[in-house]
Design an enzyme around this catalytic site. Structure first.
Site, PDB file in Angstrom:
ATOM      1  N   LYS A 106     -10.457  11.912  50.247  1.00  8.90           N
ATOM      2  CA  LYS A 106     -10.206  10.510  50.583  1.00  8.90           C
ATOM      3  C   LYS A 106     -10.910  10.156  51.894  1.00  8.90           C
ATOM      4  O   LYS A 106     -10.704  10.803  52.920  1.00  8.90           O
ATOM      5  CB  LYS A 106      -8.695  10.285  50.709  1.00  8.90           C
ATOM      6  CG  LYS A 106      -8.249   8.836  50.729  1.00  8.90           C
ATOM      7  CD  LYS A 106      -6.728   8.761  50.660  1.00  8.90           C
ATOM      8  CE  LYS A 106      -6.232   7.339  50.485  1.00  8.90           C
ATOM      9  NZ  LYS A 106      -4.758   7.287  50.328  1.00  8.90           N
ATOM     10  N   GLU A 166      -2.322  10.762  42.674  1.00 13.26           N
ATOM     11  CA  GLU A 166      -2.646  11.132  44.045  1.00 13.26           C
ATOM     12  C   GLU A 166      -1.625  12.149  44.561  1.00 13.26           C
ATOM     13  O   GLU A 166      -0.415  11.993  44.374  1.00 13.26           O
ATOM     14  CB  GLU A 166      -2.619   9.883  44.933  1.00 13.26           C
ATOM     15  CG  GLU A 166      -2.860  10.139  46.405  1.00 13.26           C
ATOM     16  CD  GLU A 166      -2.807   8.870  47.246  1.00 13.26           C
ATOM     17  OE1 GLU A 166      -3.205   8.932  48.422  1.00 13.26           O
ATOM     18  OE2 GLU A 166      -2.374   7.812  46.724  1.00 13.26           O
ATOM     19  N   CYS A 211      -6.370   5.664  45.705  1.00 20.29           N
ATOM     20  CA  CYS A 211      -5.496   4.608  46.212  1.00 20.29           C
ATOM     21  C   CYS A 211      -6.317   3.477  46.840  1.00 20.29           C
ATOM     22  O   CYS A 211      -7.192   2.920  46.196  1.00 20.29           O
ATOM     23  CB  CYS A 211      -4.456   5.205  47.163  1.00 20.29           C
ATOM     24  SG  CYS A 211      -2.924   4.239  47.259  1.00 20.29           S
TER      25      CYS A 211
END
Length: 401
Positions: free
Chosen positions: A212, A125, A246
């Site tokens: 995201k 990430e 994540c």
């Protein structure tokens, strides 16, 4: 056991005919096997030569050095769906506030993975642009500091435009080393930043991106929110590839959308180095019947700028330059939930494994979450996958007439 031999001329003629027919069929089969395999053999030799050239450049004369056999890309139309793909997850730190140097570092890591025969390489990430661990950007409820605004300006400057020159360079790197590349970046869209994953194919083409959807906690101060138009799964010769970032991976409905798209190589770039993260990765592999490739950074305090240029709030007084601020834990899981490689907590590393796609079918026999183990008569999911724009202009909607 008694053996019977042909005794009459008619039986001998019939037996001889069957024998000759078998010989002809064997010859035809061998010819087509050669025709199908020869291009793959040529690509294998080309990749071996590339590995030798790379190793020679890095280590000197490699004439007597054993070269790891390359695993070739598979033509799914010509071969059995059971295939093996070599995958690598990269565990390494960003060079913070220095995007060109970070991309140079990425190329070296991709070259090393390709030399090992990897066909897909996954980065953590926010590898390009950086994960601003420990920073608060001068934010408190009801106020923002001048120092925090300047910190955001520097962070914004380290991000990349998509598309843009950095994306072009990443694409050329994927093509140069013949790998499918999954890269975590900080995307700059005007003055808003997004935590994004970019996808590239082994021919050097940019495939698309995932933004995201739900930044976690203070991440929401610095990153925008993605929408349903950027949750792709790409069909490739090495499998169906997608990614969630994540703690998005803890969102059951979002995972279900990925499963419905047939994901086989589930990439999970992260910044979470806790032991409990491994439990999430195991669960996703079992739930989705897919391979899970989780890449995290391994960072020490010295990988970030020193204070006062960069401050780990409430922690810098207790950190030495060698203090570990992110311990990694990168891992590769099989669809059965077993660990194929990792987790690694020792330092920067390339974590690699061979993915046997037969494992997907074997696991789906037990549990297919959007197939035979679903109950759409009771439970369904609707996904809004249209892009959401805050402003639309009537003139853009008018027809030319």
């Amino acid at each position: 056991m008694a053996l019977c031999y042909p005794s009459t001329p008619r039986e001998i003629t019939k037996t001889l005919g069957l024998f000759l027919t078998g010989v002809v069929l064997f010859a035809v089969g061998a010819h087509f096997a050669y025709v199908n395999v020869e291009p793959i053999r040529a690509r294998t030799l080309a990749r071996d030569q590339m590995m030798r050239e790379y190793l020679k450049k890095k280590y000197g004369n490699v004439k007597d050095m054993a070269v790891v056999p390359a695993i070739t890309e598979v033509d799914m139309a010509s071969f059995s769906p059971v295939q093996t793909v070599r995958a690598t997850v990269v565990q390494a730190s960003t060079i913070f506030y220095d995007t060109p140097a970070t991309i140079d570092k990425a190329e070296k890591l991709i070259a090393e993975a390709a030399a090992y025969g990897s066909q897909i390489v996954v980065f953590p990430e926010a590898f390009i642009g950086g994960y601003p661990r420990g920073s608060r950007f001068g934010v408190a409820i009801g106020s923002r500091s001048a120092k925090g605004r300047e910190e955001y300006r520097k962070y914004h400057a380290a991000a990349i435009d998509v598309p843009g020159p950095e994306v072009d360079r990443l694409a050329s790197m994927a093509g140069k080393y013949k790998v499918y590349l999954v890269m975590g970046v900080i995307e700059r869209a005007g003055y808003t930043l997004y935590c994004t994953v970019l996808f590239f194919d082994a021919q050097g083409q940019y495939l698309g991106k995932h933004r995201k959807l739900m930044p976690t906690a203070l991440e929401r101060v610095i990153w925008g929110f993605g929408d349903g138009s950027s949750i792709p799964v790409f069909g490739t010769p090495v499998g169906k590839i997608g990614a969630l970032i994540c703690w998005e991976n803890r969102m059951p409905l979002l995972r279900t959308a990925m499963y419905a798209k047939g994901i086989e190589i589930y990439c999970a770039p992260t910044a979470d180095a806790r032991d409990v993260w491994q439990s999430s990765m195991t669960h996703i592999a079992l739930e989705g019947g897919c391979f899970v490739l989780s890449a995290n950074q391994f960072c020490r305090r010295k990988d970030y700028p020193p204070p006062p240029d960069y401050v780990f709030e409430d922690a810098d007084d207790n950190l030495s330059p060698d203090s570990i601020v992110c311990a990694g834990g990168s891992v590769i899981m099989s669809p059965s939930g077993s660990v194929l490689a990792g987790p690694n907590y020792d330092g920067e590393a390339l974590i690699s494994a061979d993915l046997d796609f037969g494992e997907i079918t074997r696991s789906k026999f037990d549990f297919d979450v959007v197939g035979h183990y679903s109950r759409p008569d009771i439970l369904t999911l609707s996904v809004n996958d249209h892009p959401l724009n805050p402003v639309s202009f009537a003139s853009m909607d008018r027809s030319d007439g």
